[in-house]
Design a protein around this motif. Structure first.
Motif, short mmCIF file in Angstrom:
data_model
loop_
_atom_site.label_atom_id
_atom_site.label_comp_id
_atom_site.label_asym_id
_atom_site.label_seq_id
_atom_site.Cartn_x
_atom_site.Cartn_y
_atom_site.Cartn_z
N LEU A 199 0.87 -1.18 0.00
CA LEU A 199 0.00 0.00 0.00
C LEU A 199 0.90 1.22 0.00
N MET A 200 0.94 1.96 -1.13
CA MET A 200 1.94 3.01 -1.30
C MET A 200 1.31 4.34 -1.70
N THR A 201 1.87 5.41 -1.14
CA THR A 201 1.44 6.76 -1.49
C THR A 201 2.65 7.68 -1.43
N GLY A 202 2.42 8.96 -1.65
CA GLY A 202 3.51 9.95 -1.61
C GLY A 202 3.11 11.18 -2.39
N PRO B 126 5.25 13.46 5.90
CA PRO B 126 4.61 14.77 5.83
C PRO B 126 3.08 14.64 5.82
N ASP B 127 2.42 15.77 5.92
CA ASP B 127 0.99 15.85 5.70
C ASP B 127 0.76 15.89 4.20
N LEU B 128 0.15 14.84 3.64
CA LEU B 128 -0.03 14.79 2.18
C LEU B 128 -0.90 15.93 1.68
N GLY B 129 -1.69 16.51 2.58
CA GLY B 129 -2.52 17.63 2.19
C GLY B 129 -1.72 18.87 1.82
N THR B 130 -0.45 18.90 2.18
CA THR B 130 0.40 20.05 1.85
C THR B 130 1.21 19.82 0.57
N ALA B 131 1.04 18.67 -0.06
CA ALA B 131 1.76 18.39 -1.31
C ALA B 131 1.30 19.34 -2.41
N VAL B 132 2.23 19.74 -3.25
CA VAL B 132 1.88 20.64 -4.35
C VAL B 132 1.45 19.86 -5.59
N SER B 133 1.85 18.60 -5.67
CA SER B 133 1.46 17.76 -6.82
C SER B 133 1.84 16.32 -6.52
N GLY B 134 1.41 15.44 -7.42
CA GLY B 134 1.92 14.08 -7.44
C GLY B 134 1.40 13.13 -6.39
N VAL B 135 0.31 13.46 -5.67
CA VAL B 135 -0.21 12.51 -4.68
C VAL B 135 -0.96 11.39 -5.40
N THR B 136 -0.49 10.18 -5.22
CA THR B 136 -1.10 9.01 -5.84
C THR B 136 -1.25 7.92 -4.79
#
Length: 349
Positions: A224-227, A243-253
Motif C-alpha cells: 500500500l503506497m502513497t507519496g 509529511p501531511d499529504l494535504g500540503t503536497a503541491v502535486s503528485g499525490v497518488t
C-alpha cells in the motif's frame, strides 16, 4: 518457500465475480471456487466434488447453494452435501472445505488458515476502485515464478535504479542511499525522501522539489503506497518524517498491490494506481497506468528469469546486501508465524 496460512489472500477483483457465476482460483495450492448469490451472499469452497472430483467451479448456483454439474450433488455454503440425486442417504463425511471470504476494497479476500481465527480486522486497508477521492486504474499479471520472489522485489526498491530506468525514470538515489525501514506487527514500513529533485516519470516537476514516498508491505504480500511532491526544504522542515499529504503541491497518488501464491512456481499479481482527485484526473490515471504496464513487465521478465536460474542451481543461496533490510525483516516474520502455525497444528493433532 513456506507461506503464512492465517492471513487474507486476494483471490480476485470483486467486479469479476458476477452473480451466480462461479469463479475458480488456486491459492497456496488449494483449488477454490467462489460464488456470489442474488441475495448478496459470498461463498468459497474447495473446488472439487466429493463424488468423482469434478471441479465445482463448473457447477450451477441454486440460491445459496452450488450444484456439481457432473452428477448433480448439491453443496451448502458450509461445504456439506445436502442432496445426491437418486440416493436418499447423504453420508456425514460428504463435504468439502469451506473458506471464509470477504469482499472489501474491490478485492475478494480468502482466509487460508484456521477458520476460527479469521478476523476481518486483519484485512489490509487498501484503497478500492470505488474510493471517490482517487481515480484508479487496475490490472493483474500471472507470473511463472514463486510469489516470494515478487515479494522480495517489492521489499527492495534499490532495483528501481536499474530495472526501471526507462519506465519510472528512477534516479541513482534508490541504489545509492538506503530508505528508512520500520518493522510493523504484520509487515514493514518503507519511507524515503528525495531532496532537490525534478522527480521521476510519474511525479515530474518543472523545478527542484522534495519528493516523498512511503509504503507498508503487509502479510501475506500486500503493498500500500502513497507519496507526493513538496516544496524544496520540506524534508528538512519535517525532520525527514512523514509529511501531511494535504500540503503536497502535486503528485499525490495511491497504489494497492497484492501478490497471491497460486502454486509453488506460479503467482498472480494484482495492482491499482492513480492520482488523488486534487492532483489528477482520468487522463493522468491513464498516463500512470501506461508507465506501470511497462514497469511491471520489466519486473516480470527479470523475476521469471531469476526463477529459471534458481531452478537450475543446485542448493541456491543468496548474498544479502545493505538494501535487504526490508526483505530480511519480512521473511523473518513469515518464518516465525509459519513455525507458530506448525506448532499449533502439532499440538492440536
Amino acid at each position: 518457500m513456506r507461506y503464512v496460512r492465517n492471513a487474507w489472500y486476494v483471490a480476485g477483483w470483486s467486479k469479476d465475480l458476477a452473480v451466480d457465476k462461479p469463479l475458480a482460483m488456486t491459492i497456496l495450492g488449494d483449488r477454490i471456487v467462489l460464488w456470489r448469490t442474488a441475495s448478496g451472499g459470498l461463498h468459497a469452497l474447495e473446488d472439487r466434488c466429493v463424488h468423482r472430483l469434478a471441479p465445482l467451479s463448473l457447477g450451477r448456483c441454486e440460491g445459496e447453494r452450488l450444484r456439481c454439474m457432473y452428477h448433480g450433488l448439491l453443496f451448502d455454503p458450509d461445504g456439506k452435501v445436502v442432496e445426491i440425486p437418486g440416493q436418499e442417504l447423504v453420508p456425514p463425511k460428504a463435504r468439502v472445505r469451506a473458506y471464509p471470504v470477504v469482499d472489501r476494497h474491490s478485492w475478494l479476500w480468502v482466509w487460508m488458515g484456521d477458520p476460527a481465527r479469521a478476523d476481518a480486522a486483519l484485512i489490509p486497508d487498501a484503497v478500492g476502485l470505488d474510493r471517490p477521492d482517487y481515480v484508479l486504474g487496475h490490472g493483474q499479471l500471472d507470473y511463472a515464478a514463486e510469489a516470494r520472489l515478487i515479494n522480495d522485489n517489492l521489499l527492495d526498491f534499490s532495483h528501481l535504479t536499474f530495472v526501471h530506468a526507462q519506465s519510472f525514470g528512477s534516479g541513482p538515489q534508490f541504489a545509492s542511499t538506503p530508505a528508512r525501514i520500520t518493522p510493523l506487527a504484520r509487515g514493514i514500513r518503507y519511507e524515503r525522501w528525495t531532496e532537490n529533485s525534478y522527480g521521476s516519470a510519474s511525479r515530474r516537476s518543472a523545478e527542484p522539489m522534495d519528493n516523498f514516498m512511503t509504503y507498508d508491505f503487509l502479510l501475506p504480500g500486500i503493498l500500500l503506497m502513497t507519496g507526493g511532491v513538496f516544496p524544496l526544504g520540506t524534508a528538512q522542515a519535517v525532520a525527514f518524517a512523514a509529511p501531511d499529504l494535504g500540503t503536497a503541491v502535486s503528485g499525490v497518488t495511491f497504489t494497492s498491490q497484492a501478490v497471491t501464491p497460486m502454486t509453488d512456481r506460479t503467482a498472480r499479481y494484482f495492482f491499482s494506481w492513480g492520482p488523488h482527485r486534487a492532483h489528477g484526473d482520468e487522463a493522468q490515471r491513464d498516463i500512470l497506468m501506461g508507465i506501470a504496464a511497462r514497469a511491471f513487465d520489466e519486473d516480470k521478465v527479470m523475476i521469471e528469469a531469476q526463477q529459471r536460474v534458481i531452478d537450475m542451481t543446485p542448493s541456491p543461496t543468496v548474498m544479502p546486501t545493505a538494501h535487504d533490510r526490508g526483505v530480511t525483516l519480512f521473511n523473518r516474520l513469515v518464518d516465525r508465524l509459519v513455525r507458530q502455525e506448525e506448532t499449533a497444528a502439532r499440538d492440536a493433532a
